[in-house]
Design a protein around this motif. Sequence first.
Motif, short mmCIF file in Angstrom:
data_model
loop_
_atom_site.label_atom_id
_atom_site.label_comp_id
_atom_site.label_asym_id
_atom_site.label_seq_id
_atom_site.Cartn_x
_atom_site.Cartn_y
_atom_site.Cartn_z
N VAL A 66 0.84 -1.19 0.00
CA VAL A 66 0.00 0.00 0.00
C VAL A 66 0.88 1.25 0.00
N GLY A 67 0.70 2.10 -1.00
CA GLY A 67 1.46 3.34 -1.06
C GLY A 67 0.97 4.32 -0.02
N HIS A 68 1.83 4.69 0.91
CA HIS A 68 1.48 5.63 1.97
C HIS A 68 1.74 7.05 1.49
N ARG A 69 0.68 7.75 1.06
CA ARG A 69 0.80 9.08 0.45
C ARG A 69 1.62 9.02 -0.85
N GLY A 70 1.63 7.85 -1.48
CA GLY A 70 2.43 7.63 -2.68
C GLY A 70 3.73 6.95 -2.31
N ALA A 71 4.84 7.58 -2.65
CA ALA A 71 6.17 7.08 -2.31
C ALA A 71 7.00 8.23 -1.73
N PRO A 72 6.60 8.75 -0.56
CA PRO A 72 7.18 10.00 -0.05
C PRO A 72 8.57 9.88 0.54
N ASN A 83 2.53 9.22 -6.46
CA ASN A 83 1.67 8.06 -6.65
C ASN A 83 2.03 7.27 -7.90
N MET A 84 2.49 7.94 -8.94
CA MET A 84 2.98 7.20 -10.11
C MET A 84 4.18 6.34 -9.73
N ALA A 85 5.06 6.89 -8.90
CA ALA A 85 6.22 6.12 -8.44
C ALA A 85 5.77 4.91 -7.63
N ALA A 86 4.80 5.10 -6.73
CA ALA A 86 4.32 3.99 -5.91
C ALA A 86 3.70 2.90 -6.77
N ALA A 87 2.91 3.30 -7.78
CA ALA A 87 2.28 2.32 -8.66
C ALA A 87 3.34 1.55 -9.45
N ARG A 88 4.37 2.24 -9.89
CA ARG A 88 5.44 1.57 -10.64
C ARG A 88 6.28 0.66 -9.75
N GLN A 89 6.18 0.85 -8.44
CA GLN A 89 6.84 -0.05 -7.49
C GLN A 89 5.94 -1.21 -7.08
N GLY A 90 4.78 -1.30 -7.70
CA GLY A 90 3.91 -2.45 -7.49
C GLY A 90 2.85 -2.29 -6.43
N ALA A 91 2.68 -1.07 -5.89
CA ALA A 91 1.62 -0.87 -4.90
C ALA A 91 0.26 -1.10 -5.55
N GLY A 92 -0.52 -2.01 -4.99
CA GLY A 92 -1.83 -2.31 -5.55
C GLY A 92 -2.91 -1.39 -5.03
N ILE A 93 -2.61 -0.68 -3.93
CA ILE A 93 -3.57 0.23 -3.31
C ILE A 93 -2.83 1.53 -3.01
N SER A 201 -7.42 12.21 -7.78
CA SER A 201 -6.69 11.02 -7.34
C SER A 201 -7.41 9.75 -7.76
N ILE A 202 -8.73 9.77 -7.72
CA ILE A 202 -9.50 8.59 -8.13
C ILE A 202 -9.21 8.24 -9.59
N GLU A 203 -9.23 9.25 -10.45
CA GLU A 203 -8.97 9.01 -11.86
C GLU A 203 -7.53 8.57 -12.09
N LEU A 204 -6.59 9.18 -11.38
CA LEU A 204 -5.18 8.80 -11.54
C LEU A 204 -4.96 7.37 -11.09
N PHE A 205 -5.42 7.02 -9.91
CA PHE A 205 -5.17 5.69 -9.37
C PHE A 205 -5.79 4.63 -10.27
N ARG A 206 -7.00 4.91 -10.77
CA ARG A 206 -7.64 3.95 -11.66
C ARG A 206 -6.83 3.77 -12.94
N LYS A 211 -6.04 0.32 -6.65
CA LYS A 211 -7.27 0.52 -5.90
C LYS A 211 -7.06 1.68 -4.92
N PHE A 212 -8.01 1.88 -4.00
CA PHE A 212 -8.11 3.15 -3.30
C PHE A 212 -8.24 2.97 -1.79
N THR A 213 -7.49 3.78 -1.03
CA THR A 213 -7.69 3.84 0.40
C THR A 213 -7.62 5.28 0.88
N PRO A 214 -8.72 6.01 0.74
CA PRO A 214 -8.77 7.40 1.20
C PRO A 214 -8.90 7.47 2.71
N GLU A 215 -8.24 8.45 3.30
CA GLU A 215 -8.38 8.66 4.74
C GLU A 215 -9.07 9.99 5.01
#
Length: 412
Positions: A66-72, A83-93, A201-206, A211-215
Motif C-alpha cells: 500500500v502506497g502511503h501518500r504515494g512514495a514519499p 503516486n505514479m512512483a508507488a504504482a510503478r513499485q507495485g503498490a496495488g492500493i 486522485s480517483i482518476e489517476l489511481f484507476r 485501488k483506493f484507500t482514502p483517509e
Amino acid sequence: MKRLVLITAALAPALAFAQEQSPQPDAAMSYGQRPYYLIDKMEDGPLKEKLTSCMAQTPARTDFSVGHRGAPLMFPEHTVQSNMAAARQGAGILECDVTFTADKELVCRHAQNDLHTTTDILVTDLAENCTQPFTAATPEGGATAECRTSDITLAEFRTLTPKMDAADPTASTPEEYLGGTAPWRTELYTDGAELMTHAESIELFRSLGAKFTPELKAPSVEMPFDGFSQEDYAQKLIDEYKDAGVPASDVWAQSFDLQDVLYWIENEPEFGAQAVYLDDRDAVPEGDGGLIDPNDPATFEPSMQELADMGVNYIAPPLWMLVTLDDAGEMVPSAYAEAANEAGLNIITWTLERSGPLANGGGWYFQSVEEAIDSDADYFNVLDVLAQDVGVAGVFSDWPATVTYYANCHGL
C-alpha cells in the motif's frame, strides 16, 4: 488475518483487502535497487536465503503493498508523481488523505493544516490567508506558521507548488523555513510535482491499475464548517467514488475517528464493510476508550470483539503495536495482534520505511522491538513477522518497492 484472495465485499468483506492469487506483471514496474540493498545488508539465514532466491522474479502488482501518500521517501507526498512512483513499485492500493478547502472541495493532504510544510504557500501572496503567519525563530523558540487548506479556495490551492514535507525551525525568513528536508530523503524529484484533488486522485489511481484507500482527516476547524458537518464530510468522500463509478470492493475508506467508520457502516454499508479503523489509541488519551497497552488486553476499550460486533472488519494500528519481544529477544505477535485475529478483524499496518536509516532501535515505529533493531536490514525482518506471524492483510510504506518485493517473493 487469514489471507490472501481478493473477492468482492458482498461475498466476504473480511478478506477483501488481500491480493488476487495471480497478479499480472506490469511492463513499467520496477523494484529499483533498494530491496536488493536491504537484502545485501541482512545477516545470513533462512529469510535472506528466501529473498535472495527471488532476485530474478518479475515485479507484479500486489494489494499487500500500500502506497502511503504515494512514495514519499523520495517524492513530495500526495502528488501525481509520488503516486505514479508507488504504482510503478507495485503498490496495488494507493492513498489519498482527504481534507477540504474553504469552498468545501476535497483535496489530498496529510492534514488540513500542513500547507506551510508541504507547499510553497509562505512565499506566495496566499501567505496572508494563513491561520498563523510565519514567525521567525528567536532564542526562546523555533520558527512557526500554520496554513490550512480551509484558509484558501480550491482555485487558490491549485496555484501552490508542492515540496517535501519539512520545515526549518531555525529559519529567520519564510524562504528559509521551506527547507529542513531530512538528509536521508531527497529533493531530486520535487521539480514539476503536481497537487491533486480527491476526485483527480480517483482518476489517476484507476489509470494506474491501483485501488483506493482514502483517509478522512480530522478537521483543524470547528465542525460544522460553514454548514458543512462531519457527516457531510464523510458522505462526500464516499460520493466521489460513487460518482466515478468505482465499486465499493475497490475502496478501503479510513479514519482515526471511530464515529466516521460507524457512519459509513450504517449509511453506506457496501463501503462500510471495508472501512478501516485507524487505531491510535496508544497516543490519544481522550480518544475512544483512552490509552491502551498492546500487551494488556484489559486496556483494549472498546475490545476487539466489541469493535467486530459494531461491524468493524478492518483495524489498522502502527506496526509497533503488533509486535513485541519474547524472553529470548525474538520478535513475536503482541497481545493486541492476537486479540484482533481472535475477533476476526483484518489487520493493516503503517508505516514501513518512514523512519529512514534504522539504528539505535529504529525510532517511534519500532519502539516495542527496539532491542532487536540495529540496521536497515531489519525492515525485512519486521515485515516477515508482520506477514507470517501476525498475518496482516497489507502494509503501508513510504517506499512500496520493499513490500512489493517481499510480497511477490512469498506469493502474497
